[in-house]
Design an enzyme around this catalytic site. Sequence first.
Site, PDB file in Angstrom:
ATOM      1  N   LYS A  71     -19.562  51.287  -9.076  1.00 42.69           N
ATOM      2  CA  LYS A  71     -20.259  50.816 -10.280  1.00 42.69           C
ATOM      3  C   LYS A  71     -21.164  49.608 -10.004  1.00 42.69           C
ATOM      4  CE  LYS A  71     -17.351  52.620 -13.941  1.00 42.69           C
ATOM      5  NZ  LYS A  71     -16.564  52.382 -15.139  1.00 42.69           N
ATOM      6  N   ASP A 107     -20.052  52.446 -20.891  1.00 41.25           N
ATOM      7  CA  ASP A 107     -18.636  52.078 -21.099  1.00 41.25           C
ATOM      8  C   ASP A 107     -18.521  51.064 -22.236  1.00 41.25           C
ATOM      9  OD1 ASP A 107     -17.359  53.610 -19.152  1.00 41.25           O
ATOM     10  OD2 ASP A 107     -17.689  52.120 -17.577  1.00 41.25           O
TER      11      ASP A 107
HETATM   12  P1  NAP Z   1     -10.346  47.697 -11.525  1.00 35.35           P
HETATM   13  O1  NAP Z   1     -11.797  47.372 -11.421  1.00 35.35           O
HETATM   14  O2  NAP Z   1      -9.587  48.001 -10.276  1.00 35.35           O
HETATM   15  O3  NAP Z   1      -9.640  46.439 -12.272  1.00 35.35           O
HETATM   16  C1  NAP Z   1      -8.265  46.439 -12.579  1.00 35.35           C
HETATM   17  C2  NAP Z   1      -7.817  45.042 -13.029  1.00 35.35           C
HETATM   18  O4  NAP Z   1      -6.407  45.107 -13.290  1.00 35.35           O
HETATM   19  C3  NAP Z   1      -8.005  43.961 -11.972  1.00 35.35           C
HETATM   20  O5  NAP Z   1      -8.207  42.734 -12.615  1.00 35.35           O
HETATM   21  C4  NAP Z   1      -6.650  43.993 -11.255  1.00 35.35           C
HETATM   22  O6  NAP Z   1      -6.346  42.809 -10.571  1.00 35.35           O
HETATM   23  C5  NAP Z   1      -5.730  44.160 -12.443  1.00 35.35           C
HETATM   24  N1  NAP Z   1      -4.418  44.666 -12.034  1.00 35.35           N
HETATM   25  C6  NAP Z   1      -4.169  45.785 -11.310  1.00 35.35           C
HETATM   26  N2  NAP Z   1      -2.840  45.934 -11.152  1.00 35.35           N
HETATM   27  C7  NAP Z   1      -2.241  44.859 -11.759  1.00 35.35           C
HETATM   28  C8  NAP Z   1      -0.902  44.429 -11.921  1.00 35.35           C
HETATM   29  N3  NAP Z   1       0.114  45.145 -11.424  1.00 35.35           N
HETATM   30  N4  NAP Z   1      -0.672  43.278 -12.612  1.00 35.35           N
HETATM   31  C9  NAP Z   1      -1.687  42.557 -13.132  1.00 35.35           C
HETATM   32  N5  NAP Z   1      -2.987  42.905 -13.001  1.00 35.35           N
HETATM   33  C10 NAP Z   1      -3.259  44.052 -12.332  1.00 35.35           C
HETATM   34  O7  NAP Z   1     -10.104  48.929 -12.488  1.00 35.35           O
HETATM   35  P2  NAP Z   1     -10.935  49.300 -13.812  1.00 35.35           P
HETATM   36  O8  NAP Z   1     -12.101  50.128 -13.482  1.00 35.35           O
HETATM   37  O9  NAP Z   1     -11.156  48.056 -14.583  1.00 35.35           O
HETATM   38  O10 NAP Z   1      -9.890  50.273 -14.553  1.00 35.35           O
HETATM   39  C11 NAP Z   1      -8.707  49.764 -15.153  1.00 35.35           C
HETATM   40  C12 NAP Z   1      -8.025  50.887 -15.953  1.00 35.35           C
HETATM   41  O11 NAP Z   1      -8.863  51.265 -17.040  1.00 35.35           O
HETATM   42  C13 NAP Z   1      -7.782  52.166 -15.130  1.00 35.35           C
HETATM   43  O12 NAP Z   1      -6.540  52.705 -15.488  1.00 35.35           O
HETATM   44  C14 NAP Z   1      -8.888  53.106 -15.580  1.00 35.35           C
HETATM   45  O13 NAP Z   1      -8.510  54.473 -15.531  1.00 35.35           O
HETATM   46  C15 NAP Z   1      -9.061  52.666 -17.042  1.00 35.35           C
HETATM   47  N6  NAP Z   1     -10.423  52.940 -17.526  1.00 35.35           N
HETATM   48  C16 NAP Z   1     -10.536  53.696 -18.648  1.00 35.35           C
HETATM   49  C17 NAP Z   1     -11.795  53.972 -19.151  1.00 35.35           C
HETATM   50  C18 NAP Z   1     -11.913  54.820 -20.393  1.00 35.35           C
HETATM   51  O14 NAP Z   1     -12.999  55.364 -20.638  1.00 35.35           O
HETATM   52  N7  NAP Z   1     -10.873  54.930 -21.166  1.00 35.35           N
HETATM   53  C19 NAP Z   1     -12.945  53.461 -18.531  1.00 35.35           C
HETATM   54  C20 NAP Z   1     -12.781  52.663 -17.399  1.00 35.35           C
HETATM   55  C21 NAP Z   1     -11.504  52.410 -16.908  1.00 35.35           C
HETATM   56  P3  NAP Z   1      -6.497  42.794  -8.951  1.00 35.35           P
HETATM   57  O15 NAP Z   1      -7.976  42.803  -8.683  1.00 35.35           O
HETATM   58  O16 NAP Z   1      -5.800  41.540  -8.579  1.00 35.35           O
HETATM   59  O17 NAP Z   1      -5.824  44.041  -8.435  1.00 35.35           O
END
Ligand code: NAP
Length: 301
Positions: A71, A107
């Site tokens: 992204k 998004d």
């Molecule tokens: P990302 O860029 O990897 O970011 C994830 C965030 O969560 C980071 O800040 C990460 O911290 C934190 N995190 C991960 N594991 C953790 C834990 N055990 N405890 C505390 N913090 C934690 O992922 P993303 O793209 O934002 O996606 C996040 C979620 O949203 C995913 O499940 C994805 O499928 C969902 N999503 C849904 C949509 C939708 O259309 N509904 C769209 C986008 C994303 P670190 O960097 O320290 O790991």
Amino acid sequence: MQTSFKLGLIGYPLGHSLSPKIHTAALRACGLEGDYSLFPIAPDDKQGLKDLLNRVRAKEIRGLNVTIPHKQNVIPLLDELTPTAKAVGAVNTIYLREDKLIGDNTDAPGFLSDLKKFLAESPSPFLGEGLGVRGKNALVLGAGGSARAVVHALANDGWNVTIAARRIEQARQLATFFTQHAPRDYTLSEVKGTQHKLQITNYDSLILHPSSFILLVNATPIGMTPNVNQSPWPENLSFPNAVIYDLVYNPRETKLVKDAHSQGLPATTGLGMLIEQAALAFEIWTGHNPPREILAASVDH
Ligand code: NAP
């Protein structure tokens, strides 16, 4: 001859993506020819990204979605960003306009649109008059890619936002970016108990926020399949008296949403956002506004 819309998704890995089902349903519902392919491109394969984008420049591919981990990687390879993509700092939709490769972000508007729909459908004591008492305060868990879109959308909609991240530096970077690109006058501070428009806090310090917010958004992957018994809400804290929006959509009911429902709180997963961001991208590429209920039905099994 009817135009054939060649569409697709760049990301890695892409095995479980629901996007082909959603966009194929959209093409059919709008009576259009075309297909939606998966283009897995490894995180460090810059040439692979360039080659694929050249197929958009050559008008062979009409439009691309972008997901993790590209992204932000695609941004230097594009000619222009829309104001939303610039403000979010991430691209999830690519298309060609007047021979320029444009990066957009659906998004953020997809999240906001689904959130508003959900809030309108959820009779809740925290909204309406409660809003006046506790203020339009939201807590966002996580500071990764999707948190960027969520914070941008909420900020634009007049919410005061607190970002809680396990790495405070990541939250700081996100918040600093937003104070520079925010649509209105945002001040940034670390939580010290006072109300500011954009705050950051360490995940471990959530105790500092007893019940000052009316909306909790999970933008971490915690609770996603296969870790369906995990919740992003710390067990040692009492559950927030708020409306819950969990971006995770796999499983269809996450532990966070189940826990909220068991306490009588309005809660939803992110399937509606997934549908909405797809529909908005589809409309950019084809000019057709697909019926949401048909898109939702395509992933409802
Ligand atoms: P990302 O860029 O990897 O970011 C994830 C965030 O969560 C980071 O800040 C990460 O911290 C934190 N995190 C991960 N594991 C953790 C834990 N055990 N405890 C505390 N913090 C934690 O992922 P993303 O793209 O934002 O996606 C996040 C979620 O949203 C995913 O499940 C994805 O499928 C969902 N999503 C849904 C949509 C939708 O259309 N509904 C769209 C986008 C994303 P670190 O960097 O320290 O790991």
